[in-house]
Scaffold this active site. Structure first.
Site, mmCIF file in Angstrom:
data_model
loop_
_atom_site.group_PDB
_atom_site.id
_atom_site.type_symbol
_atom_site.label_atom_id
_atom_site.label_comp_id
_atom_site.label_asym_id
_atom_site.label_seq_id
_atom_site.Cartn_x
_atom_site.Cartn_y
_atom_site.Cartn_z
ATOM 1 C CE LYS A 200 29.043 39.781 32.767
ATOM 2 N NZ LYS A 200 30.221 40.811 32.932
ATOM 3 N N GLY B 297 35.531 36.064 31.115
ATOM 4 C CA GLY B 297 35.245 35.731 32.555
ATOM 5 C C GLY B 297 34.570 36.595 33.260
ATOM 6 C CG ASP B 298 31.555 38.761 35.823
ATOM 7 O OD1 ASP B 298 31.831 39.931 35.672
ATOM 8 O OD2 ASP B 298 30.768 38.549 36.806
HETATM 9 P P1 NDP Z 1 36.017 36.310 41.342
HETATM 10 O O1 NDP Z 1 35.215 35.170 40.983
HETATM 11 O O2 NDP Z 1 37.376 36.260 40.833
HETATM 12 O O3 NDP Z 1 36.079 36.834 42.540
HETATM 13 C C1 NDP Z 1 34.707 37.429 43.213
HETATM 14 C C2 NDP Z 1 35.206 37.865 44.677
HETATM 15 O O4 NDP Z 1 33.773 38.433 45.223
HETATM 16 C C3 NDP Z 1 35.084 36.711 45.525
HETATM 17 O O5 NDP Z 1 36.164 37.018 46.714
HETATM 18 C C4 NDP Z 1 34.082 36.473 46.036
HETATM 19 O O6 NDP Z 1 33.943 35.809 47.365
HETATM 20 C C5 NDP Z 1 33.306 37.829 46.263
HETATM 21 N N1 NDP Z 1 31.934 37.402 46.228
HETATM 22 C C6 NDP Z 1 31.241 37.374 45.089
HETATM 23 N N2 NDP Z 1 29.950 36.953 45.324
HETATM 24 C C7 NDP Z 1 29.862 37.531 46.567
HETATM 25 C C8 NDP Z 1 28.663 37.771 47.370
HETATM 26 N N3 NDP Z 1 27.256 37.508 46.798
HETATM 27 N N4 NDP Z 1 28.615 38.329 48.520
HETATM 28 C C9 NDP Z 1 30.051 38.592 48.881
HETATM 29 N N5 NDP Z 1 31.207 38.561 48.279
HETATM 30 C C10 NDP Z 1 31.173 38.040 46.941
HETATM 31 O O7 NDP Z 1 35.242 37.558 40.051
HETATM 32 P P2 NDP Z 1 35.933 38.744 39.656
HETATM 33 O O8 NDP Z 1 36.914 39.345 40.614
HETATM 34 O O9 NDP Z 1 36.129 38.303 38.383
HETATM 35 O O10 NDP Z 1 34.639 39.916 39.858
HETATM 36 C C11 NDP Z 1 34.329 40.484 40.998
HETATM 37 C C12 NDP Z 1 33.517 41.827 40.287
HETATM 38 O O11 NDP Z 1 34.097 42.541 39.191
HETATM 39 C C13 NDP Z 1 32.265 41.409 39.995
HETATM 40 O O12 NDP Z 1 31.287 42.194 39.933
HETATM 41 C C14 NDP Z 1 32.526 41.185 38.267
HETATM 42 O O13 NDP Z 1 31.155 41.590 37.550
HETATM 43 C C15 NDP Z 1 33.286 42.543 38.152
HETATM 44 N N6 NDP Z 1 34.208 42.768 37.107
HETATM 45 C C16 NDP Z 1 35.104 41.647 36.788
HETATM 46 C C17 NDP Z 1 35.914 41.880 35.571
HETATM 47 C C18 NDP Z 1 36.573 40.863 35.183
HETATM 48 O O14 NDP Z 1 37.559 41.112 34.243
HETATM 49 N N7 NDP Z 1 36.800 39.671 35.893
HETATM 50 C C19 NDP Z 1 35.651 42.960 34.589
HETATM 51 C C20 NDP Z 1 34.833 44.014 35.294
HETATM 52 C C21 NDP Z 1 33.960 43.931 36.303
HETATM 53 P P3 NDP Z 1 33.626 33.976 47.607
HETATM 54 O O15 NDP Z 1 34.851 33.471 47.132
HETATM 55 O O16 NDP Z 1 33.463 33.831 48.878
HETATM 56 O O17 NDP Z 1 32.422 33.899 46.387
HETATM 57 O O1 2IT Z 2 32.074 42.931 33.568
HETATM 58 C C1 2IT Z 2 33.124 42.897 32.690
HETATM 59 O O2 2IT Z 2 33.374 43.919 32.044
HETATM 60 C C2 2IT Z 2 33.782 41.733 32.461
HETATM 61 N N1 2IT Z 2 33.493 40.586 33.304
HETATM 62 C C3 2IT Z 2 34.845 41.506 31.460
HETATM 63 C C4 2IT Z 2 34.189 41.583 30.272
HETATM 64 C C5 2IT Z 2 35.084 41.006 28.986
HETATM 65 O O3 2IT Z 2 34.599 40.504 28.093
HETATM 66 O O4 2IT Z 2 36.406 40.796 29.375
#
Ligand code: NDP
Ligand code: 2IT
Length: 448
Positions: free
Chosen positions: A129, A168-169
């Site tokens: 990560k 991404g994340d």
């Molecule tokens: P994005 O940046 O697209 O969206 C994040 C969302 O969560 C936004 O709505 C944001 O609100 C909210 N958020 C972030 N931080 C906080 C906080 N501290 N308190 C309240 N709301 C918060 O990220 P993703 O959708 O990609 O990721 C969301 C989760 O999923 C994370 O935990 C990530 O690690 C996990 N994840 C992502 C994957 C991926 O492929 N993208 C894969 C697997 C897991 P705001 O805009 O106000 O910050």
């Molecule tokens: O938490 C996760 O699994 C991710 N943010 C996706 C990682 C990836 O390499 O696609």
């Protein structure tokens, strides 16, 4: 028996001492160690080979300065990280997070979780990560580009299509991946699959954008079926309104659910008629706006300031898709009091240890993040395959593989939970199943 517990307790104490002031990392390690005892009872070689001591220590940590210039000519300095945690079963793989809360402990917990998640996918990817404490909110495209270029100017030394493949994340989506890829290519003169989540015009995979949210629903469907349930006709609450939340909502709706609430870090909306996702996409994906703007489109919807209150909204199924520790014990009890029967984690570690225990002992069906949200990284691995073949697959081909992968992950977690004496406990199932593959690979490769 007690020797194994003593061993795990001592190891936990060492982890806490060695990684002081990193509570999120302690939490992630504790959850795994608390699950592993039945595996150690079966095979004490896991103790004598030091495999767990090695698993909790990253293979490599890279930390670097990221200087960049804003639109007014002001210089800013952020911190960049890449933690290459474990490469026993494949090249390092895992996302990059840009969020002001990022520090080494957050990246370490995410990298540690990624080892087991990637193992569960059944694909050859190790755990890593990275990220930065950079806050992309309110920054212009050009500021984001300059930041990404500076970040990659350091990171490129440590990544590569066969060594470490970021994605991404939170705070890192298609736009950021594009700028990072452009700079990598410029620095190395190589066009390859060094990053995933790329745009479709330069090597990205169809269905990667949808994959985490869709995959979460595929996994959850299987879990619901064990209790004779399905999404059809249920009320669903989803936190967040980013990449994972939006596509979890899209698939849950397609499967017949009514999604009644979504959120961002400022607050949450409730629309009892069912959220109109097209409006959310317009607000979030196109305008990069705030979820409160939903009321401009649907004046009868409610908006409440503060993101935690969302767990007080009555629902059958909750899908936390925002961030770590967003559900504490009180929120868990509010959900259960509102009739919630299933929780599926789209975010990484969204439930505290106490909340998880409350769900499990309250008889709530519980899909743990490292299994339920593995569809994103699994599809990243499918993107890597397409890049190596230099041959893109269709949306349906990728989506069908994603569904099969998620169903296999569920079956593996469920059968492992039964085999190790905790039938239906998917936390234990995911942790042991993810661990066994990595541990066996590490033991075969000697003390490295
Ligand atoms: P994005 O940046 O697209 O969206 C994040 C969302 O969560 C936004 O709505 C944001 O609100 C909210 N958020 C972030 N931080 C906080 C906080 N501290 N308190 C309240 N709301 C918060 O990220 P993703 O959708 O990609 O990721 C969301 C989760 O999923 C994370 O935990 C990530 O690690 C996990 N994840 C992502 C994957 C991926 O492929 N993208 C894969 C697997 C897991 P705001 O805009 O106000 O910050
Ligand atoms: O938490 C996760 O699994 C991710 N943010 C996706 C990682 C990836 O390499 O696609």
């Amino acid at each position: 028996m007690s020797f194994k517990i003593d061993y795990l307790n001592e190891l936990m104490t060492t982890v806490e001492k060695r990684n002081a002031n990193e509570p999120e990392f302690h939490q992630a390690v504790r959850e795994v160690l608390e699950s592993l005892e039945p595996a150690l009872v079966r095979n004490s070689d896991y103790i004598y080979s030091g495999v767990i001591e090695r698993l909790v220590e990253p293979e490599r940590t890279v930390k670097f300065r990221v200087p960049w210039v804003d639109d007014h000519g002001m210089v800013h300095v952020n911190r960049g990280f890449r933690i290459q945690f474990n490469s026993a079963i494949g090249p390092y793989k895992g996302g990059l997070r840009f969020h002001p809360s990022v520090y080494e402990g957050i990246i370490k917990f995410l990298g540690f979780e990624q080892i087991f998640k990637n193992s569960l996918t059944g694909l050859p990817i190790g755990g890593a990560k990275g990220g930065s404490d950079f806050d992309p909110k309110g920054r212009s495209d050009m500021e984001i580009m300059r930041f990404c270029q500076s970040f990659m100017t350091e990171l490129y030394k440590y990544v590569g299509a066969d060594t470490d493949i970021p994605a991404g994340d939170i705070g890192v989506g298609a736009r950021e991946i594009g700028y990072l890829f452009g700079q990598y290519k410029r620095l190395t003169d190589q066009f390859n699959g060094v990053l995933t989540g790329k745009g479709l015009s330069y090597g990205g995979s169809l269905a990667r954008r949808e994959a985490t949210g869709y995959g979460l629903c595929y996994y959850t469907e299987k879990m619901l079926a064990t209790a004779g349930m399905s999404f059809n006709g249920t009320r669903v609450v989803i936190s967040g309104s980013g990449n994972v939340a939006i596509y979890a909502c899209e698939k849950a709706q397609a499967l017949g659910a009514t999604v009644v609430a979504m959120s961002d870090s400022d607050g949450y909306i409730v629309d009892n008629n069912g959220i109109n996702l097209e409006y959310v996409k317009e607000i979030k994906e196109q305008n990069k706006g705030r979820i409160r703007d939903y009321r401009i489109y649907v004046p009868l919807a409610e908006y409440h300031a503060g993101s935690r209150g969302i767990w007080g909204v009555k629902c059958d199924i909750a899908m936390p898709c925002a961030t770590q520790n967003e559900i504490d014990e009180d929120s868990a009890f509010s959900l259960m009091a509102g009739g919630c029967r299933a929780v599926a984690e789209g975010a990484n570690m969204p439930s505290t240890l106490e909340a998880t225990k409350a769900f499990l002992s309250g008889g709530v069906l519980f899909a743990p993040a490292k299994a339920a949200n593995a569809g994103g990284v699994a599809t990243s691995a499918l993107e890597m395959s397409q890049n190596s073949q230099r041959m893109p697959w269709t949306f349906d081909e990728v989506d069908t593989r994603l569904r099969t992968i998620m169903e296999n992950i569920f079956d593996n977690c469920y059968s492992t939970s039964e085999e190790y004496g905790k039938p239906g406990n998917l936390v234990v199932g995911a942790n042991i199943a993810g661990f066994l593959k990595v541990a066996d690979a590490m033991m075969s490769q000697g003390i490295v």
